[in-house]
Write an enzyme that holds these catalytic residues in place. Structure first.
Site, PDB file in Angstrom:
ATOM      1  N   CYS A  41       1.327   9.483 -14.880  1.00 43.21           N
ATOM      2  CA  CYS A  41       1.173   9.314 -16.318  1.00 43.21           C
ATOM      3  C   CYS A  41       1.196  10.671 -17.015  1.00 43.21           C
ATOM      4  CB  CYS A  41      -0.139   8.587 -16.608  1.00 43.21           C
ATOM      5  SG  CYS A  41      -0.495   8.315 -18.351  1.00 43.21           S
ATOM      6  N   SER A  43      -0.740  11.739 -19.210  1.00 44.17           N
ATOM      7  CA  SER A  43      -2.087  12.270 -19.427  1.00 44.17           C
ATOM      8  C   SER A  43      -2.477  13.282 -18.355  1.00 44.17           C
ATOM      9  CB  SER A  43      -3.112  11.140 -19.473  1.00 44.17           C
ATOM     10  OG  SER A  43      -2.883  10.316 -20.586  1.00 44.17           O
ATOM     11  N   HIS A  46      -1.369  16.557 -19.294  1.00 45.46           N
ATOM     12  CA  HIS A  46      -2.257  17.172 -20.288  1.00 45.46           C
ATOM     13  C   HIS A  46      -3.376  17.973 -19.609  1.00 45.46           C
ATOM     14  CE1 HIS A  46      -0.219  15.374 -23.566  1.00 45.46           C
ATOM     15  NE2 HIS A  46      -0.686  14.154 -23.426  1.00 45.46           N
ATOM     16  N   HIS A  63      -4.821   9.008 -12.370  1.00 43.15           N
ATOM     17  CA  HIS A  63      -5.740   7.975 -12.869  1.00 43.15           C
ATOM     18  C   HIS A  63      -5.088   6.595 -12.906  1.00 43.15           C
ATOM     19  CE1 HIS A  63      -3.509   9.222 -16.428  1.00 43.15           C
ATOM     20  NE2 HIS A  63      -3.805   8.048 -16.958  1.00 43.15           N
ATOM     21  N   CYS A 170      -3.349   1.964 -16.088  1.00 42.29           N
ATOM     22  CA  CYS A 170      -3.378   2.716 -17.350  1.00 42.29           C
ATOM     23  C   CYS A 170      -2.210   2.322 -18.229  1.00 42.29           C
ATOM     24  CB  CYS A 170      -3.370   4.226 -17.105  1.00 42.29           C
ATOM     25  SG  CYS A 170      -3.182   5.204 -18.619  1.00 42.29           S
TER      26      CYS A 170
END
Length: 376
Positions: A41, A43, A46, A63, A170
Protein backbone atom coordinates in the site's frame (compact mmCIF):
# COMPACT_ATOMS: atom_id res chain seq x y z
CA UNK A 1 10.97 -16.53 19.93
CA UNK A 2 11.11 -17.11 16.18
CA UNK A 3 13.94 -15.89 13.99
CA UNK A 4 12.72 -14.81 10.57
CA UNK A 5 13.17 -11.83 8.27
CA UNK A 6 11.38 -8.59 7.63
CA UNK A 7 11.56 -5.39 5.58
CA UNK A 8 12.81 -2.58 7.82
CA UNK A 9 13.35 1.15 7.57
CA UNK A 10 16.20 2.54 9.66
CA UNK A 11 15.88 6.18 8.61
CA UNK A 12 13.83 8.42 6.32
CA UNK A 13 14.27 8.34 2.56
CA UNK A 14 16.37 5.17 2.55
CA UNK A 15 15.43 1.87 0.86
CA UNK A 16 13.78 -1.02 2.67
CA UNK A 17 16.31 -3.36 4.26
CA UNK A 18 15.35 -7.05 4.28
CA UNK A 19 17.15 -8.64 7.22
CA UNK A 20 16.84 -10.96 10.20
CA UNK A 21 14.33 -10.08 12.90
CA UNK A 22 13.08 -11.88 16.00
CA UNK A 23 9.40 -12.12 16.93
CA UNK A 24 8.26 -13.09 20.41
CA UNK A 25 5.70 -15.77 21.20
CA UNK A 26 2.05 -14.76 21.67
CA UNK A 27 1.17 -13.35 25.08
CA UNK A 28 -2.29 -12.82 26.56
CA UNK A 29 -4.86 -11.94 23.87
CA UNK A 30 -2.32 -12.39 21.06
CA UNK A 31 -2.27 -14.49 17.90
CA UNK A 32 0.68 -15.94 15.96
CA UNK A 33 0.23 -16.05 12.20
CA UNK A 34 2.13 -17.63 9.34
CA UNK A 35 1.82 -14.93 6.72
CA UNK A 36 0.99 -15.92 3.15
CA UNK A 37 0.55 -12.59 1.36
CA UNK A 38 1.02 -8.88 2.01
CA UNK A 39 -0.30 -5.93 0.01
CA UNK A 40 2.05 -3.08 -0.88
CA UNK A 41 0.00 0.00 0.00
CA UNK A 42 1.11 3.59 -0.60
CA UNK A 43 0.81 4.31 3.13
CA UNK A 44 3.93 2.23 3.78
CA UNK A 45 5.82 4.46 1.36
CA UNK A 46 4.71 7.39 3.54
CA UNK A 47 6.76 5.78 6.32
CA UNK A 48 9.84 6.09 4.16
CA UNK A 49 9.24 9.76 3.34
CA UNK A 50 8.23 10.71 6.88
CA UNK A 51 4.69 11.76 5.91
CA UNK A 52 3.51 9.20 8.47
CA UNK A 53 5.96 9.40 11.39
CA UNK A 54 6.26 6.32 13.57
CA UNK A 55 7.40 6.68 17.18
CA UNK A 56 10.93 5.59 16.29
CA UNK A 57 13.22 3.43 14.14
CA UNK A 58 13.62 0.76 12.97
CA UNK A 59 10.16 0.33 11.44
CA UNK A 60 8.79 -3.00 10.19
CA UNK A 61 6.53 -2.13 7.28
CA UNK A 62 3.32 -3.62 6.02
CA UNK A 63 -0.30 -3.29 7.11
CA UNK A 64 -2.18 -5.39 4.53
CA UNK A 65 -1.88 -9.12 5.00
CA UNK A 66 -3.44 -12.56 5.15
CA UNK A 67 -2.24 -15.84 6.60
CA UNK A 68 -2.89 -18.89 8.76
CA UNK A 69 -3.07 -18.91 12.56
CA UNK A 70 -0.48 -21.24 14.10
CA UNK A 71 -0.81 -20.44 17.82
CA UNK A 72 -2.84 -18.31 20.21
CA UNK A 73 -2.15 -16.90 23.65
CA UNK A 74 -4.36 -17.02 26.75
CA UNK A 75 -7.65 -15.17 26.43
CA UNK A 76 -8.12 -15.83 22.71
CA UNK A 77 -11.38 -17.72 22.30
CA UNK A 78 -12.78 -17.09 18.83
CA UNK A 79 -9.59 -17.68 16.83
CA UNK A 80 -7.83 -21.05 16.64
CA UNK A 81 -4.79 -22.60 14.94
CA UNK A 82 -5.59 -23.40 11.33
CA UNK A 83 -7.94 -20.45 10.85
CA UNK A 84 -7.40 -18.34 7.76
CA UNK A 85 -7.31 -14.67 8.68
CA UNK A 86 -6.92 -11.15 7.34
CA UNK A 87 -5.25 -8.45 9.41
CA UNK A 88 -7.26 -5.32 10.09
CA UNK A 89 -4.88 -2.35 9.97
CA UNK A 90 -6.90 -0.65 12.71
CA UNK A 91 -7.76 -2.81 15.74
CA UNK A 92 -11.46 -3.14 16.44
CA UNK A 93 -12.21 -4.16 20.01
CA UNK A 94 -15.99 -3.70 19.92
CA UNK A 95 -16.17 -2.57 23.55
CA UNK A 96 -14.54 0.90 23.83
CA UNK A 97 -16.82 3.97 23.79
CA UNK A 98 -16.00 4.69 20.13
CA UNK A 99 -16.74 1.12 18.98
CA UNK A 100 -19.93 1.12 21.08
CA UNK A 101 -21.05 4.29 19.28
CA UNK A 102 -20.79 2.45 15.95
CA UNK A 103 -17.43 3.83 14.82
CA UNK A 104 -15.48 0.57 14.90
CA UNK A 105 -13.05 1.88 12.29
CA UNK A 106 -12.03 4.50 14.87
CA UNK A 107 -11.52 2.08 17.79
CA UNK A 108 -9.75 3.71 20.74
CA UNK A 109 -6.96 1.14 20.46
CA UNK A 110 -6.01 2.99 17.27
CA UNK A 111 -4.41 5.67 19.46
CA UNK A 112 -1.40 3.34 19.68
CA UNK A 113 -1.16 2.59 15.95
CA UNK A 114 2.16 4.36 15.45
CA UNK A 115 3.67 3.67 18.88
CA UNK A 116 5.01 0.25 17.94
CA UNK A 117 4.47 -1.53 21.25
CA UNK A 118 2.11 -4.44 21.85
CA UNK A 119 -1.44 -3.66 22.97
CA UNK A 120 -1.28 -6.50 25.49
CA UNK A 121 1.60 -5.39 27.68
CA UNK A 122 3.27 -2.28 26.20
CA UNK A 123 6.49 -4.08 25.25
CA UNK A 124 8.13 -4.68 21.89
CA UNK A 125 7.14 -7.93 20.24
CA UNK A 126 9.65 -7.54 17.39
CA UNK A 127 13.39 -6.91 17.69
CA UNK A 128 16.25 -6.46 15.22
CA UNK A 129 19.97 -5.99 15.88
CA UNK A 130 19.15 -6.19 19.57
CA UNK A 131 16.67 -3.33 19.69
CA UNK A 132 12.90 -2.89 19.61
CA UNK A 133 11.17 -2.62 16.23
CA UNK A 134 8.11 -0.47 15.51
CA UNK A 135 5.67 -2.46 13.35
CA UNK A 136 3.41 -0.47 11.02
CA UNK A 137 -0.07 -0.07 12.60
CA UNK A 138 0.79 -2.72 15.22
CA UNK A 139 1.11 -5.30 12.42
CA UNK A 140 4.22 -5.41 10.21
CA UNK A 141 3.01 -7.65 7.38
CA UNK A 142 6.34 -7.36 5.55
CA UNK A 143 7.50 -10.44 7.40
CA UNK A 144 6.48 -14.10 6.93
CA UNK A 145 5.56 -14.35 10.64
CA UNK A 146 3.50 -12.10 12.88
CA UNK A 147 2.35 -11.92 16.49
CA UNK A 148 -0.54 -9.48 16.85
CA UNK A 149 -3.39 -8.58 19.19
CA UNK A 150 -6.64 -10.46 18.63
CA UNK A 151 -8.50 -7.20 17.88
CA UNK A 152 -6.48 -6.89 14.65
CA UNK A 153 -7.41 -10.38 13.41
CA UNK A 154 -10.45 -11.20 11.24
CA UNK A 155 -11.38 -14.78 10.35
CA UNK A 156 -12.19 -15.39 6.69
CA UNK A 157 -13.51 -18.13 4.43
CA UNK A 158 -10.60 -20.54 3.80
CA UNK A 159 -11.65 -20.85 0.16
CA UNK A 160 -10.48 -17.28 -0.56
CA UNK A 161 -6.98 -17.09 -2.11
CA UNK A 162 -4.52 -15.31 0.16
CA UNK A 163 -3.25 -13.02 -2.60
CA UNK A 164 -6.67 -11.37 -2.91
CA UNK A 165 -7.67 -11.75 0.74
CA UNK A 166 -4.76 -9.56 1.84
CA UNK A 167 -6.14 -6.60 -0.12
CA UNK A 168 -9.20 -6.22 2.11
CA UNK A 169 -6.99 -5.57 5.15
CA UNK A 170 -6.76 -1.95 3.98
CA UNK A 171 -7.06 -0.86 0.35
CA UNK A 172 -10.24 -2.55 -0.85
CA UNK A 173 -12.20 -1.99 2.35
CA UNK A 174 -11.04 1.63 2.49
CA UNK A 175 -11.90 2.42 -1.13
CA UNK A 176 -15.15 0.51 -1.35
CA UNK A 177 -16.37 1.92 1.95
CA UNK A 178 -15.40 5.44 0.89
CA UNK A 179 -17.94 5.06 -1.90
CA UNK A 180 -20.81 3.15 -0.33
CA UNK A 181 -20.53 4.31 3.28
CA UNK A 182 -18.76 7.65 3.61
CA UNK A 183 -19.84 9.16 0.27
CA UNK A 184 -23.16 7.28 0.51
CA UNK A 185 -23.46 7.03 -3.26
CA UNK A 186 -27.08 6.55 -4.32
CA UNK A 187 -28.47 5.17 -7.58
CA UNK A 188 -28.23 7.83 -10.28
CA UNK A 189 -25.49 9.90 -8.60
CA UNK A 190 -22.69 11.25 -10.75
CA UNK A 191 -19.35 10.40 -9.14
CA UNK A 192 -15.75 11.51 -9.67
CA UNK A 193 -12.80 9.48 -8.44
CA UNK A 194 -9.36 11.10 -8.36
CA UNK A 195 -6.57 8.53 -8.57
CA UNK A 196 -7.10 4.83 -9.32
CA UNK A 197 -4.55 2.73 -7.52
CA UNK A 198 -5.79 -0.04 -5.25
CA UNK A 199 -7.97 2.26 -3.13
CA UNK A 200 -9.35 4.23 -6.07
CA UNK A 201 -10.19 1.15 -8.11
CA UNK A 202 -12.05 -0.23 -5.09
CA UNK A 203 -13.97 3.05 -4.76
CA UNK A 204 -14.81 2.73 -8.44
CA UNK A 205 -16.25 -0.75 -7.88
CA UNK A 206 -18.24 0.58 -4.95
CA UNK A 207 -19.66 3.35 -7.13
CA UNK A 208 -20.64 0.84 -9.81
CA UNK A 209 -22.36 -1.47 -7.30
CA UNK A 210 -24.11 1.49 -5.66
CA UNK A 211 -25.73 2.40 -8.98
CA UNK A 212 -23.81 5.55 -9.94
CA UNK A 213 -24.84 7.01 -13.29
CA UNK A 214 -21.68 8.65 -14.64
CA UNK A 215 -18.36 7.70 -13.07
CA UNK A 216 -15.55 10.12 -13.93
CA UNK A 217 -12.00 8.91 -13.26
CA UNK A 218 -8.98 11.21 -13.16
CA UNK A 219 -5.50 9.66 -13.32
CA UNK A 220 -2.34 10.68 -15.19
CA UNK A 221 -1.38 7.11 -16.15
CA UNK A 222 -2.79 5.92 -19.51
CA UNK A 223 -2.80 2.27 -18.47
CA UNK A 224 -4.72 2.97 -15.28
CA UNK A 225 -7.34 4.95 -17.16
CA UNK A 226 -7.80 1.98 -19.52
CA UNK A 227 -8.17 -0.32 -16.53
CA UNK A 228 -10.70 2.05 -14.95
CA UNK A 229 -12.90 1.75 -18.04
CA UNK A 230 -12.80 -2.04 -17.69
CA UNK A 231 -13.82 -1.73 -14.03
CA UNK A 232 -16.83 0.43 -14.90
CA UNK A 233 -15.76 4.07 -15.35
CA UNK A 234 -17.80 5.95 -17.96
CA UNK A 235 -15.36 8.83 -18.58
CA UNK A 236 -11.62 9.18 -17.92
CA UNK A 237 -9.35 12.23 -17.82
CA UNK A 238 -5.58 12.63 -17.47
CA UNK A 239 -5.66 15.66 -15.15
CA UNK A 240 -7.97 17.84 -13.09
CA UNK A 241 -8.47 20.73 -15.52
CA UNK A 242 -9.53 18.45 -18.35
CA UNK A 243 -11.88 16.75 -15.91
CA UNK A 244 -13.49 20.04 -14.86
CA UNK A 245 -14.45 20.84 -18.42
CA UNK A 246 -15.52 17.30 -19.23
CA UNK A 247 -17.65 16.86 -16.12
CA UNK A 248 -19.25 20.25 -16.62
CA UNK A 249 -20.24 19.28 -20.16
CA UNK A 250 -21.61 15.84 -19.26
CA UNK A 251 -23.59 17.08 -16.25
CA UNK A 252 -24.82 20.35 -17.85
CA UNK A 253 -22.85 22.32 -15.28
CA UNK A 254 -24.12 20.46 -12.19
CA UNK A 255 -20.77 18.66 -11.56
CA UNK A 256 -20.35 15.45 -9.54
CA UNK A 257 -22.65 14.78 -6.59
CA UNK A 258 -19.90 12.74 -4.94
CA UNK A 259 -16.13 13.16 -5.34
CA UNK A 260 -13.71 10.64 -3.83
CA UNK A 261 -10.03 11.59 -3.59
CA UNK A 262 -7.77 8.54 -3.59
CA UNK A 263 -4.47 9.96 -4.86
CA UNK A 264 -1.16 8.65 -3.53
CA UNK A 265 -0.68 11.73 -1.33
CA UNK A 266 -3.16 14.57 -0.97
CA UNK A 267 -1.88 18.16 -0.81
CA UNK A 268 -3.68 21.06 0.81
CA UNK A 269 -3.13 23.22 -2.26
CA UNK A 270 -5.32 20.87 -4.34
CA UNK A 271 -8.41 20.82 -2.12
CA UNK A 272 -10.23 23.68 -3.85
CA UNK A 273 -9.89 21.94 -7.22
CA UNK A 274 -11.57 18.86 -5.76
CA UNK A 275 -14.34 21.04 -4.37
CA UNK A 276 -14.86 22.65 -7.80
CA UNK A 277 -15.61 19.15 -9.12
CA UNK A 278 -18.24 18.76 -6.38
CA UNK A 279 -21.88 19.68 -7.06
CA UNK A 280 -24.05 22.01 -4.98
CA UNK A 281 -25.00 20.14 -1.84
CA UNK A 282 -22.52 17.43 -2.79
CA UNK A 283 -19.79 15.69 -0.82
CA UNK A 284 -16.05 15.49 -1.40
CA UNK A 285 -14.52 12.58 0.49
CA UNK A 286 -10.81 12.76 1.32
CA UNK A 287 -9.62 9.17 1.56
CA UNK A 288 -6.02 9.91 0.54
CA UNK A 289 -3.45 10.59 3.23
CA UNK A 290 -1.63 13.88 3.42
CA UNK A 291 1.55 14.63 5.29
CA UNK A 292 1.16 15.14 9.03
CA UNK A 293 3.11 18.37 8.47
CA UNK A 294 0.74 19.76 5.81
CA UNK A 295 -1.77 22.06 7.50
CA UNK A 296 -2.16 24.69 4.76
CA UNK A 297 -5.33 24.21 2.70
CA UNK A 298 -6.57 26.20 -0.30
CA UNK A 299 -10.35 26.39 -0.05
CA UNK A 300 -12.90 28.99 -1.12
CA UNK A 301 -14.87 29.30 2.10
CA UNK A 302 -17.59 31.46 0.58
CA UNK A 303 -18.38 28.81 -2.03
CA UNK A 304 -18.28 26.10 0.61
CA UNK A 305 -21.00 27.96 2.50
CA UNK A 306 -23.07 29.34 -0.38
CA UNK A 307 -23.20 26.04 -2.29
CA UNK A 308 -23.62 23.97 0.90
CA UNK A 309 -20.86 21.52 0.04
CA UNK A 310 -19.38 18.92 2.37
CA UNK A 311 -15.68 18.12 2.79
CA UNK A 312 -15.45 14.79 4.59
CA UNK A 313 -12.49 12.77 5.83
CA UNK A 314 -12.64 8.99 6.11
CA UNK A 315 -10.50 6.11 7.32
CA UNK A 316 -10.91 2.38 6.59
CA UNK A 317 -14.02 3.14 4.56
CA UNK A 318 -16.02 4.37 7.53
CA UNK A 319 -17.21 0.88 8.39
CA UNK A 320 -16.67 -2.08 10.69
CA UNK A 321 -13.65 -4.19 9.67
CA UNK A 322 -14.92 -7.24 11.53
CA UNK A 323 -18.08 -7.15 9.38
CA UNK A 324 -16.90 -5.51 6.16
CA UNK A 325 -13.86 -7.71 5.51
CA UNK A 326 -15.79 -11.03 5.39
CA UNK A 327 -18.66 -9.30 3.57
CA UNK A 328 -16.44 -7.99 0.78
CA UNK A 329 -14.75 -11.37 0.40
CA UNK A 330 -18.17 -13.03 0.13
CA UNK A 331 -18.97 -10.59 -2.71
CA UNK A 332 -15.71 -11.59 -4.38
CA UNK A 333 -16.65 -15.25 -4.07
CA UNK A 334 -19.91 -14.79 -5.96
CA UNK A 335 -18.43 -12.52 -8.63
CA UNK A 336 -19.73 -9.16 -7.42
CA UNK A 337 -16.28 -7.74 -6.62
CA UNK A 338 -13.28 -8.07 -8.93
CA UNK A 339 -10.17 -8.52 -6.80
CA UNK A 340 -8.22 -10.80 -9.17
CA UNK A 341 -7.58 -8.04 -11.70
CA UNK A 342 -6.47 -5.64 -8.97
CA UNK A 343 -3.38 -7.76 -8.27
CA UNK A 344 -1.05 -6.53 -10.98
CA UNK A 345 2.20 -8.19 -9.88
CA UNK A 346 3.50 -10.54 -7.22
CA UNK A 347 6.91 -10.05 -5.63
CA UNK A 348 9.23 -11.82 -3.25
CA UNK A 349 10.05 -9.98 -0.04
CA UNK A 350 13.57 -9.28 -1.34
CA UNK A 351 11.98 -7.41 -4.27
CA UNK A 352 10.14 -4.91 -2.06
CA UNK A 353 12.08 -1.87 -3.28
CA UNK A 354 11.42 -2.87 -6.88
CA UNK A 355 7.73 -3.26 -6.03
CA UNK A 356 7.47 0.20 -4.54
CA UNK A 357 9.27 1.74 -7.49
CA UNK A 358 6.72 0.06 -9.77
CA UNK A 359 3.96 1.58 -7.64
CA UNK A 360 5.49 5.06 -7.89
CA UNK A 361 5.92 4.60 -11.64
CA UNK A 362 2.20 3.83 -12.02
CA UNK A 363 2.75 0.24 -13.15
CA UNK A 364 0.55 -1.42 -10.51
CA UNK A 365 -2.98 -1.21 -9.29
CA UNK A 366 -1.70 -3.27 -6.39
CA UNK A 367 1.50 -5.23 -5.98
CA UNK A 368 1.64 -7.96 -3.38
CA UNK A 369 4.34 -9.95 -1.63
CA UNK A 370 3.64 -13.71 -1.74
CA UNK A 371 5.48 -15.68 0.92
CA UNK A 372 6.78 -19.23 0.50
CA UNK A 373 8.49 -21.71 2.81
CA UNK A 374 11.81 -20.38 1.49
CA UNK A 375 11.04 -17.03 3.16
CA UNK A 376 10.45 -18.54 6.59
Amino acid sequence: MVKTKGALLWEFNKPWSVEEIEIGEPQKDEVKIQMEAAGMCHSDHHLMTGSIPMAGFPVLGGHEGAGIVTDVGPGVEDIAPGDHVVLSFIPSCGSCPTCQSGLRNLCDLGAGLLNGVAVSDGTFRVTARGQGVYPMTLLGTFSPWMVVHKTSVVKIDPAIPFEVACLVGCGVTTGYGSAVRTADIRPGDDVAIVGVGGVGMSALQGAVNAGARNIFVIDPVDWKRDQALKFGATHVYPEINAAMGGIMEVTAGLMAKKVIVTVGEVHGADIDNYMILTAKGGTCVLTAMGSMLDNQVTLNLAMLTLLQKNLQGTIFGGGNPQYDIPQLLSMYKVGKLNLDDMVTRQYQLEQINEGYQDMLDGKNIRGIIRYTDADR
